[in-house]
Design an enzyme around this catalytic site. Structure first.
Site, PDB file in Angstrom:
ATOM      1  N   SER A   1      51.797 -13.231  31.361  1.00  0.00           N
ATOM      2  CA  SER A   1      52.139 -11.571  31.013  1.00  0.00           C
ATOM      3  C   SER A   1      51.212 -10.891  30.649  1.00  0.00           C
ATOM      4  CB  SER A   1      53.980 -11.971  30.450  1.00  0.00           C
ATOM      5  OG  SER A   1      54.208 -10.926  30.814  1.00  0.00           O
ATOM      6  N   ASP A  45      60.040 -13.633  40.077  1.00  0.00           N
ATOM      7  CA  ASP A  45      60.381 -12.248  38.540  1.00  0.00           C
ATOM      8  C   ASP A  45      60.615 -11.463  39.526  1.00  0.00           C
ATOM      9  OD1 ASP A  45      58.946 -12.278  36.200  1.00  0.00           O
ATOM     10  OD2 ASP A  45      57.142 -13.366  36.937  1.00  0.00           O
ATOM     11  N   HIS A  91      60.407 -15.045  34.995  1.00  0.00           N
ATOM     12  CA  HIS A  91      59.143 -14.439  34.399  1.00  0.00           C
ATOM     13  C   HIS A  91      58.496 -15.716  33.208  1.00  0.00           C
ATOM     14  CE1 HIS A  91      56.114 -11.872  33.601  1.00  0.00           C
ATOM     15  NE2 HIS A  91      56.202 -11.576  32.562  1.00  0.00           N
TER      16      HIS A  91
END
Ligand code: MLT
Length: 201
Positions: free
Chosen positions: A102, A152, A183
């Site tokens: 991320s 996501d 995610h």
């Protein structure tokens, strides 16, 4: 930068540069790094920016909207940190593989966007396109694994494909792995990254 370093058993192996997601720290991804390669060095870093008490690697203006000036500064700071750590811990600076999730994947992606040969390779879990409309350095020696989720909300599927296209356009060899979730980092994605890593390094 706050960090931990664990020396691997095999000095011919790469150093895994672990970069956490928003709200994480330098300890979060150590287990992931050991899963990828138990014999490699691990250099795991904490982002220097705080957003409501949550560590990040660079500032953002809103969710998914990056502060590009800060991104550039923090990317340079991270690059300098890697250079200094290689001297301090005596690892091969030319054999560093980023493993980011991320926000950590986003700064790893931006390292690739800003500096030629800054990484030997990269595993990017749920990255976004860090910047657009810029000329990228040549990446013909840089294999990249992207782990993405078809659902996501943070990184839409089209953006994962866009990142793949940009990296490939600069000469990188990219494997894009999909899972059907959001995610989150899934175990099957980690195993796919591990297989990719074992086939390359
Ligand atoms: C970012 O700001 O880097 C992305 O939105 C991902 C995240 O929230 O960490």
């Amino acid at each position: 930068m706050n960090h931990v370093f664990y020396k691997g058993e095999d000095s011919s192996k790469p150093t895994l540069l672990l970069l956490h997601g928003t709200g994480g720290n330098e300890h979060d991804l150590v287990g992931l790094g050991k899963e990828i390669d138990a014999a490699a060095n691990i250099l795991s870093v904490r982002g220097n920016v705080l957003e409501n008490g949550m560590p990040r690697f660079f500032k953002r203006l809103a969710e998914g909207v990056f502060d590009l000036g800060d991104l550039q500064l923090r990317t340079e700071e991270l690059k300098n940190f890697i250079d200094e750590a290689a001297v301090k811990y005596e690892f091969d600076r030319d054999n560093v593989i980023a493993v980011g999730y991320s926000n950590g994947a986003n700064i790893a992606g931006n390292l690739l966007f800003e500096y030629e040969n800054v990484l030997k390779g990269a595993i990017l879990h749920h990255p976004m396109v860090p910047r657009r409309g810029v000329e990228l350095p040549g990446m013909s020696k840089t294999p990249v694994f992207i782990g993405a989720g078809k659902n996501d909300q943070m990184c839409p599927a089209a953006e994962s494909v866009e990142l793949q296209d940009l990296l490939q356009g600069a000469g990188a060899e990219v494997e894009l792995y999909w899972h059907s979730y959001g995610h989150q980092l899934t175990q099957d994605e980690v195993q796919a990254a591990k297989r990719w890593y074992q086939s390359k390094f």
